[in-house]
Design an enzyme around this catalytic site. Structure first.
Site, PDB file in Angstrom:
ATOM      1  N   GLY A 152       1.797  -3.761   6.037  1.00  0.00           N
ATOM      2  CA  GLY A 152       2.750  -3.405   4.998  1.00  0.00           C
ATOM      3  C   GLY A 152       3.081  -4.559   4.066  1.00  0.00           C
ATOM      4  N   LEU A 153       4.002  -4.267   3.140  1.00  0.00           N
ATOM      5  CA  LEU A 153       4.394  -5.251   2.141  1.00  0.00           C
ATOM      6  C   LEU A 153       5.822  -5.722   2.414  1.00  0.00           C
ATOM      7  CD1 LEU A 153       2.700  -3.476  -0.886  1.00  0.00           C
ATOM      8  CD2 LEU A 153       2.025  -5.667   0.104  1.00  0.00           C
ATOM      9  N   ILE A 154       6.612  -5.919   1.388  1.00  0.00           N
ATOM     10  CA  ILE A 154       7.936  -6.512   1.578  1.00  0.00           C
ATOM     11  C   ILE A 154       8.978  -5.447   1.914  1.00  0.00           C
ATOM     12  CG2 ILE A 154       8.622  -6.345  -0.853  1.00  0.00           C
ATOM     13  CD1 ILE A 154       9.819  -9.231  -0.478  1.00  0.00           C
ATOM     14  N   HIS A 157      15.646  -6.123   6.215  1.00  0.00           N
ATOM     15  CA  HIS A 157      16.328  -5.759   7.456  1.00  0.00           C
ATOM     16  C   HIS A 157      17.721  -6.353   7.424  1.00  0.00           C
ATOM     17  CE1 HIS A 157      12.552  -4.362   8.933  1.00  0.00           C
ATOM     18  NE2 HIS A 157      12.019  -5.570   9.034  1.00  0.00           N
ATOM     19  N   ILE A 217       7.896   1.438   8.473  1.00  0.00           N
ATOM     20  CA  ILE A 217       7.066   1.174   9.651  1.00  0.00           C
ATOM     21  C   ILE A 217       6.024   0.129   9.291  1.00  0.00           C
ATOM     22  CG2 ILE A 217       5.382   2.139  11.276  1.00  0.00           C
ATOM     23  CD1 ILE A 217       6.853   4.801  11.067  1.00  0.00           C
ATOM     24  N   GLY A 218       5.958  -0.917  10.102  1.00  0.00           N
ATOM     25  CA  GLY A 218       4.936  -1.943   9.929  1.00  0.00           C
ATOM     26  C   GLY A 218       4.638  -2.549  11.284  1.00  0.00           C
ATOM     27  N   ALA A 231      12.045   0.405  11.243  1.00  0.00           N
ATOM     28  CA  ALA A 231      13.422   0.104  10.868  1.00  0.00           C
ATOM     29  C   ALA A 231      14.023   1.339  10.222  1.00  0.00           C
ATOM     30  CB  ALA A 231      13.468  -1.083   9.901  1.00  0.00           C
ATOM     31  N   CYS A 247       8.479  -2.061   0.315  1.00  0.00           N
ATOM     32  CA  CYS A 247       7.127  -1.759   0.794  1.00  0.00           C
ATOM     33  C   CYS A 247       6.106  -1.706  -0.331  1.00  0.00           C
ATOM     34  CB  CYS A 247       7.103  -0.458   1.597  1.00  0.00           C
ATOM     35  SG  CYS A 247       8.219  -0.476   3.012  1.00  0.00           S
TER      36      CYS A 247
END
Length: 291
Positions: A152-154, A157, A217-218, A231, A247
């Site tokens: 995934g990307l950025i 959290h 989801i990553g 998350a 993301c």
């Protein structure tokens, strides 16, 4: 011999390694130990089904101390230890994931780490670059910034977000990363349904309510042992997401359980629903870690 094969299948199906099988030499009848060693090179050829309950009778009382295998041999379901971490830094969560991943070196040690994080932006291994200047700007907002080895990307959290890190050996479930990610998505869809929220998947990984992502989801998977995870936004401050393209998906938004229900939905309220859904989707037995 047939009963011995059932017990050997129980060992191997649950993910035991050769050294671990050998370590049971003094606690398991010789016929079973020897058969496990013989079958060690034939794991992929074994056809896994439900282990015959009669096979349990071949294991003497001295083996009863191994609760995980004893349970699996009786129910056919892997045991997953639930570890409740509370509010922790992202760095501490990485350290604990590494610890639980390493536990799998000596045999099945499935764990489900639950936590909330202090504000942090994380990037994945996808190809889109993140210049240092951008990451520095994010850190000025009062959040930590970490590059990770997950997919995934950025994303963001923070408090009010239920973060779940399953550390599983997929050999005990299904040796397919695609299957694993789909089951995580279905787990969260089930959680949302329990709150009366209609959530779906899309070509973009994660779980969505309309055009808004409610769960990111990553994952990382090495030698079929998983880390990182999902998350779910419960009562997260969604303003943190306004500083990034979550993301890396343009034109989409984010949402939370609280936003959708127009009431406060805490992480604590959500956890029991997540655990029930996870146990159902992954057909496993959950057990709380003794504190």
């Amino acid at each position: 011999m047939v009963k011995d094969l059932h017990v050997c299948s129980a060992f191997l199906r649950v993910g035991f390694t050769l050294p671990l099988i050998q370590s049971f030499t003094n606690r398991v009848p010789d016929s079973i130990t020897n058969r496990c060693l013989e079958l060690n090179t034939q794991w992929e050829q074994l056809t896994w089904g439900s282990v015959s309950c009669s096979a349990v009778g071949l294991v003497d009382d001295r083996f009863a101390s191994c609760a995980t295998v004893e349970f699996w041999m009786q129910s056919g379901r892997p045991v997953v230890e639930v570890v409740r971490l509370g509010l922790v830094s992202y760095q501490e969560a990485l350290r604990l994931q590494h610890f639980y991943v390493n536990r799998h070196r000596s045999g099945p040690a499935h764990a489900l780490l639950l936590c909330q994080h202090l504000p942090v932006y994380t990037t994945g291994i996808r190809n889109k670059p993140y210049p240092a200047s951008l990451l520095n700007q994010l850190s000025l907002l009062g959040a930590e910034v970490h590059r990770t080895n997950r997919g995934g990307l950025i994303t963001f959290h923070g408090p009010g977000q239920l973060v779940c890190y399953p550390v599983l050996n997929l050999s005990s479930f299904k040796k397919s990363v695609r299957w694993y990610v789909c089951e995580l998505e279905k787990t969260i869809i089930s959680v949302c349904n329990r709150f009366g929220i209609e959530a779906v998947t899309s070509p973009d990984t994660g779980v969505w309510v309309g055009d808004n992502k409610i769960c990111a989801i990553g994952i990382h998977c090495g030698r079929y042992v998983t880390s990182h995870g999902l998350a779910l936004n419960c009562n997260t401050d969604l303003l943190w997401f306004s500083h990034i393209v979550p993301c890396g998906i343009e034109g989409k938004g984010v949402t939370s359980l609280s936003t959708e229900l127009q009431r406060d939905v805490s992480v604590e309220e959500t956890i029991p629903h997540l655990l029930d859904a996870f146990a159902d989707r992954f057909n496993c037995q959950l057990t709380d870690k003794d504190n």
